[in-house]
Every structure is written in C-alpha cells, then in structure tokens.
Design an enzyme around this catalytic site. Sequence first.
Site, PDB file in Angstrom:
ATOM      1  N   GLY A 111      66.939  19.467 -11.402  1.00  0.00           N
ATOM      2  CA  GLY A 111      66.114  20.637 -11.694  1.00  0.00           C
ATOM      3  C   GLY A 111      64.630  20.333 -11.721  1.00  0.00           C
ATOM      4  CG  ASN A 112      62.499  21.077  -9.108  1.00  0.00           C
ATOM      5  OD1 ASN A 112      62.298  22.225  -8.744  1.00  0.00           O
ATOM      6  ND2 ASN A 112      63.313  20.256  -8.441  1.00  0.00           N
ATOM      7  CB  SER A 115      60.295  12.745  -8.004  1.00  0.00           C
ATOM      8  OG  SER A 115      61.563  12.455  -7.480  1.00  0.00           O
ATOM      9  CG  ASP A 136      63.729  20.567  -4.735  1.00  0.00           C
ATOM     10  OD1 ASP A 136      64.146  20.362  -3.583  1.00  0.00           O
ATOM     11  OD2 ASP A 136      64.444  20.453  -5.742  1.00  0.00           O
ATOM     12  CG  HIS A 179      65.768  24.094  -7.710  1.00  0.00           C
ATOM     13  ND1 HIS A 179      66.795  24.906  -7.288  1.00  0.00           N
ATOM     14  CD2 HIS A 179      66.073  22.844  -7.278  1.00  0.00           C
ATOM     15  CE1 HIS A 179      67.680  24.173  -6.626  1.00  0.00           C
ATOM     16  NE2 HIS A 179      67.270  22.926  -6.608  1.00  0.00           N
ATOM     17  CG  HIS A 230      71.446  21.646  -8.710  1.00  0.00           C
ATOM     18  ND1 HIS A 230      71.910  20.696  -7.833  1.00  0.00           N
ATOM     19  CD2 HIS A 230      70.297  22.120  -8.153  1.00  0.00           C
ATOM     20  CE1 HIS A 230      71.068  20.579  -6.805  1.00  0.00           C
ATOM     21  NE2 HIS A 230      70.074  21.430  -6.975  1.00  0.00           N
ATOM     22  CG  ASP A 280      69.297  45.737 -19.206  1.00  0.00           C
ATOM     23  OD1 ASP A 280      69.134  46.941 -18.910  1.00  0.00           O
ATOM     24  OD2 ASP A 280      69.901  45.355 -20.227  1.00  0.00           O
ATOM     25  CG  HIS A 295      70.294  23.739  -2.811  1.00  0.00           C
ATOM     26  ND1 HIS A 295      69.054  23.499  -2.270  1.00  0.00           N
ATOM     27  CD2 HIS A 295      70.328  23.043  -3.969  1.00  0.00           C
ATOM     28  CE1 HIS A 295      68.383  22.666  -3.055  1.00  0.00           C
ATOM     29  NE2 HIS A 295      69.138  22.381  -4.099  1.00  0.00           N
ATOM     30  CE1 TYR A 324      65.100  46.313 -24.485  1.00  0.00           C
ATOM     31  CE2 TYR A 324      63.184  45.002 -23.879  1.00  0.00           C
ATOM     32  CZ  TYR A 324      64.414  45.117 -24.490  1.00  0.00           C
ATOM     33  OH  TYR A 324      64.967  44.024 -25.103  1.00  0.00           O
TER      34      TYR A 324
HETATM   35 ZN   LIG Z   1      68.376  21.436  -5.787  1.00  0.00          ZN
END
Ligand SMILES: [Zn+2]
Length: 229
Positions: free
Chosen positions: A27-28, A44, A75, A94, A96, A119, A168, A226
């Site tokens: 993730g990032n 990274s 990424d 991003h 997973h 929503d 992905h 809302y």
């Molecule tokens: Zn990825």
Amino acid sequence: MLEQLRAEVLEGNLELVRRGLVIYTFGNASAVSRAEGLCVIKPSGVPYDKMTPADMVITDLEGRIVEGKMKPSTDLDTHVALYRAFPGIGGIVHTHSRNATSWAQAAREIPCFGTTHADYFHGPVPVTDPLTPEEIDSGYEASTGVAIIRRMQGMDPLACPAILVAGHAPFCWGKSIRDAVHAAVIVEELAMMALQTLAINPDARPISQALRDKHHFRKHGPAATYGQK
Ligand SMILES: [Zn+2]
C-alpha cells in the site's frame, strides 16, 4: 519543505495500517501541493513503524525527485498520472485490502446493493480493463494510471472516489489525503458487504435508481442536506 504535508502523508499511511487495510509494506498514500506542483509520497519498502515525516519523498508531477533520500513508492507514476489528470483531487491511496482486492481480481465492479454504498458512490465502484502485455512491459505504473483515467472518462473523480484496477487492487482518492484514506476504508467495507450480499442471495439486484438518487444526493451536490452545515 512541505513539512505539514509530509506529516499528513505519514499520518495517512499509518491510518491505513490502523484500519487493517495494509499488511507489511503493502500500500501507499500520497498528497499533492497544487500551489507548488509537488507530490509527497511514502518511501518504497520502509516498515510503517519505522517511518518518519522526513522519510517521505517529494517529487514533481512528472515523478522526478525534488527532495528526499529514500526511493519513492514504486507506484509513484500511477499517483502523478492521476494528479495530472484529476485537478480536483488532493490525495491518493492504494491498498491491497482483502475484499476490494478480491473484486479487483475477479475483474468485477462492485454493484450498488444498498444505501450505504449509494451514500458514497452514485453507481457501481468501477473496474478498469486489464492492461495489455505492451502496457505492462512499457511503463507499467504509468500504464496503470492511463487505464484508470480511461475508465473514469466522463465521470467526476470526486463523485466516484475509487476504482478497482483489474487483476490488481483499488486506487482511491479525495480532496485531501484524509478523504482518500476515508474512501479506501469505505470501499473495503462496501466490497465486504457486497460479497456477503451475494453469498446470502446470489440473485441480489442493485437498489433502484430512486433509492440511489435519494441517498447519494442527500450527501452530495447542491441539494445535500446531510450534516451540520
Ligand atoms: Zn498494488
């Protein structure tokens, strides 16, 4: 440089861990300073519990490093492609995360099965086309950005703050990195609910347009009612 944004990007990345969306160094998250035209992104492969604001990497919107000793997230080229294409967004996440990634791997959009979904998204969470071998071989991360931008054509990115990249995982965004993290948490929840909906009833259908409109436009757009504004 961009001390405040560095701190926000670190915090956004740590929030992904706290919410259980990220394991190990998966993730990032990044944010953009539109005033400076610069992106701040996670380094990274650095363990989350060791990361400090100073480890965040600053690049321009072409992905060239402006400040930072570490290598940026692999990424990066996807992130900067999205910042260039979607001028209204301020942060990208991003992950997973398990359920959203399962839908991405199945190359299926997440149908709008209920009002929780409506929503946040006025329709399914879209999925990209698979990348071609040429796209994978030449600038894979930038090609991922191109596939996302292609699928989002004609849509307002702020009205649809996430997409599944086929085979992905999800990419999510928002006006700020905080909003992008929020979108990532919500997409994971919607993905899980949709999966369970289909487990209970494989013939489940998306909710009606009337119900979708009611819930979506209560929270978004000029007629929103809302909250405490
Ligand atoms: Zn990825």
